[in-house]
Design a protein around this motif. Structure first.
Motif, PDB file in Angstrom:
ATOM      1  N   THR A  12      30.029  32.873  52.432  1.00  0.00           N
ATOM      2  CA  THR A  12      31.179  33.101  52.513  1.00  0.00           C
ATOM      3  C   THR A  12      31.598  31.304  52.131  1.00  0.00           C
ATOM      4  O   THR A  12      33.235  30.866  51.704  1.00  0.00           O
ATOM      5  N   SER A  21      34.578  39.311  51.178  1.00  0.00           N
ATOM      6  CA  SER A  21      34.795  38.727  50.431  1.00  0.00           C
ATOM      7  C   SER A  21      33.201  39.721  49.133  1.00  0.00           C
ATOM      8  O   SER A  21      32.340  39.161  49.833  1.00  0.00           O
ATOM      9  N   GLY A  80      38.392  34.044  55.986  1.00  0.00           N
ATOM     10  CA  GLY A  80      36.652  34.738  54.809  1.00  0.00           C
ATOM     11  C   GLY A  80      35.443  34.757  56.039  1.00  0.00           C
ATOM     12  O   GLY A  80      34.210  35.659  56.330  1.00  0.00           O
ATOM     13  N   ARG A 129      35.526  43.129  43.626  1.00  0.00           N
ATOM     14  CA  ARG A 129      36.246  42.069  43.759  1.00  0.00           C
ATOM     15  C   ARG A 129      37.414  41.601  42.237  1.00  0.00           C
ATOM     16  O   ARG A 129      37.644  40.870  42.474  1.00  0.00           O
ATOM     17  N   ALA A 147      26.478  36.088  49.459  1.00  0.00           N
ATOM     18  CA  ALA A 147      27.774  36.223  48.831  1.00  0.00           C
ATOM     19  C   ALA A 147      27.625  35.965  46.903  1.00  0.00           C
ATOM     20  O   ALA A 147      28.746  35.583  46.780  1.00  0.00           O
ATOM     21  N   SER A 152      33.212  37.803  57.043  1.00  0.00           N
ATOM     22  CA  SER A 152      31.082  37.844  56.839  1.00  0.00           C
ATOM     23  C   SER A 152      30.411  37.458  58.464  1.00  0.00           C
ATOM     24  O   SER A 152      29.309  38.271  58.314  1.00  0.00           O
ATOM     25  N   LEU A 186      40.297  39.522  44.239  1.00  0.00           N
ATOM     26  CA  LEU A 186      40.047  37.554  43.516  1.00  0.00           C
ATOM     27  C   LEU A 186      40.452  36.610  42.444  1.00  0.00           C
ATOM     28  O   LEU A 186      40.731  35.696  42.263  1.00  0.00           O
ATOM     29  N   SER A 191      32.210  30.310  49.507  1.00  0.00           N
ATOM     30  CA  SER A 191      33.852  30.504  49.066  1.00  0.00           C
ATOM     31  C   SER A 191      35.046  29.608  49.625  1.00  0.00           C
ATOM     32  O   SER A 191      35.900  28.742  48.710  1.00  0.00           O
ATOM     33  N   THR A 192      34.870  29.673  50.586  1.00  0.00           N
ATOM     34  CA  THR A 192      36.176  28.920  51.300  1.00  0.00           C
ATOM     35  C   THR A 192      36.436  27.037  50.447  1.00  0.00           C
ATOM     36  O   THR A 192      37.076  26.899  50.626  1.00  0.00           O
TER      37      THR A 192
END
Length: 440
Positions: free
Chosen positions: A339, A119, A64, A25, A440, A68, A28, A342-343
């Motif tokens: 994910t 991710s 991403g 990670r 995630a 996933s 990131l 996260s987007t």
């Protein structure tokens, strides 16, 4: 280590995959800032550096969820290794292009390839979801662990990346980020016992995880949350610069991450009450209220304290959000579902940085703290207006239908966990029960 944290790590392999996730990670928080530092040092073009960073964020936001989705369909090992190979090759190509003075379009092409970065947080949380399925209390603590890991990454990563780029050589930060990713993925995918089973036919029904009831609401909230983060970073640097102490901005931002880290540790010890959706709604509300404090800051000390207090609302809200995604999407789309959060964050970070930058230029840093305050209020409004849509997916309703069912799930999960320690169920968790790792 206190009892709840001991309990989540009793499963064989748990410490190993969580540690692998920490290593994997690091990009990131290292890659984007490393690219900015590298390009600005080598070329002196901050505009190009910022454009490349934005292109990386947008590429990651687009790629991403698709990566996933493939993981849900084919499994972590089969997807992560080739995708990571492409990502590492793209980063290596970027470093060579920057060093050789290649045309700008080649830099953007490499950055788009680097956006395939998987991710890793989602992959690790998916494994926790599989191990502690049916036991919300243990899953709550496991998600708290990963939230703390996230904060450690964001405290250490930028300092490491910027320091290497400026002290050693310009390409050192992105290079180390690529190495961390490759090592982390190899370590994680080597652990087959805790890898969730793929769902090869999940793509035939239901479409994208974003179409699940409640996921658009959650994604919208995360766009607002990302806007908070992006605006806070840019505005804090500008605020410190206006007062002649730009170097202290990293320490002020570290207080923000420290508040979240400590809150995450404490939150992991707390027995969750009520429904996950209800806890999420009030967590977002607390985050919105805390964003009033930076507006009142007149010096760096007060700002550091204000951000520390604001930071204490982050980890508990994120932990709850991960539990909410675990309920909202079908089991076969869990990794993709997480994910998408996260987007949303990535899109929000880009928007927040841009909006704050414009306001700083026009009215100064203090005025720009209005951007995270407004974004937080908007995120809370979305959470409240869409609250009724934050319901469990059909295949989760038995366990998560309401607060009573959630409590029954905890009790049942505790019984299964105890039985698992005795034999068959534990073996199943360790080797065969891999259906849903993808939070995630």
């Amino acid at each position: 280590m206190t009892s709840p944290y001991r309990a989540v790590f009793t499963t064989p392999g748990a410490k190993a995959f969580s540690a692998a996730g920490l290593v994997g990670r690091m990009p990131l928080s290292m890659l984007g800032i490393g690219i900015v530092t590298m390009v600005s040092q080598v070329t002196g073009r901050y505009g190009l550096a910022g454009a490349l960073s934005a292109a990386l964020a947008l590429s990651g936001a687009a790629c991403g969820p698709q990566v996933s989705r493939l993981v849900d369909r084919y499994g972590q090992r089969r997807v992560l290794r080739p995708v990571t190979a492409v990502t590492v090759a793209a980063v290596a190509g970027l470093l060579l292009c920057v060093r050789s003075g290649a045309p700008d379009w080649t830099l953007f092409a490499c950055v788009v390839g680097a956006g395939l970065t998987p991710s890793m947080g989602a992959m690790v949380r998916a494994r926790w979801s599989e191990i502690h399925r049916g036991s919300p209390e243990l899953l709550h603590t496991a998600y708290s662990v990963e939230s703390v890991v996230d904060e450690i990454v964001f405290i250490v990563g930028p300092i490491l990346s910027i320091g290497l780029c400026t002290v050693w050589f310009a390409e050192a930060g992105p290079l180390l980020a690529a190495c961390f990713l490759g090592i982390g993925v190899l370590l994680l995918t080597a652990q087959r016992a805790t890898e969730p089973a793929p769902h090869p036919h999940a793509h035939l029904t239901g479409g994208s995880a974003l179409r699940a009831r409640g996921m658009p609401v959650l994604a919208g909230v995360f766009v607002g949350t990302g806007t908070i983060f992006g605006a806070i970073d840019v505005t804090t640097v500008a605020f410190a610069d206006e007062r002649g102490h730009k170097a202290l901005a990293s320490l002020v931002l570290a207080s923000y991450a420290l508040g979240s880290c400590l809150a995450g540790l404490v939150f992991g010890l707390v027995r969750p009450r009520g429904t996950v959706a209800g806890r999420f709604r009030w967590g977002i509300t607390a985050m919105a209220v805390s964003m009033i404090l930076p507006l009142l800051a007149g010096n760096l000390v007060f700002l550091a304290l204000a951000l520390f207090v604001s930071g204490t609302t982050i980890a508990p809200t994120m932990v709850t959000a991960m539990g909410l995604v675990e309920q909202l999407v079908p089991r076969g789309r869990l990794t993709e579902g997480i994910t998408w959060t996260s987007t949303g964050l990535a899109v929000g970070v880009a928007a927040g940085a841009a909006l704050a930058g414009r306001l700083i230029d026009a009215r100064g840093a203090s005025a720009a703290f209005a951007v995270p305050a407004v974004a937080a209020a908007a995120a809370a409004a979305v959470a409240f207006l869409g609250y009724r849509r934050l319901r469990p997916a059909p295949d989760r309703e038995e366990t998560y239908g309401d607060g009573r069912d959630e409590r029954r799930g905890r009790d049942g999960g505790r019984g299964r966990q105890d039985g698992g320690r005795g034999g068959t169920a534990g073996q199943a968790r360790g080797a065969g029960s891999r259906e849903d790792e993808s939070v995630a």
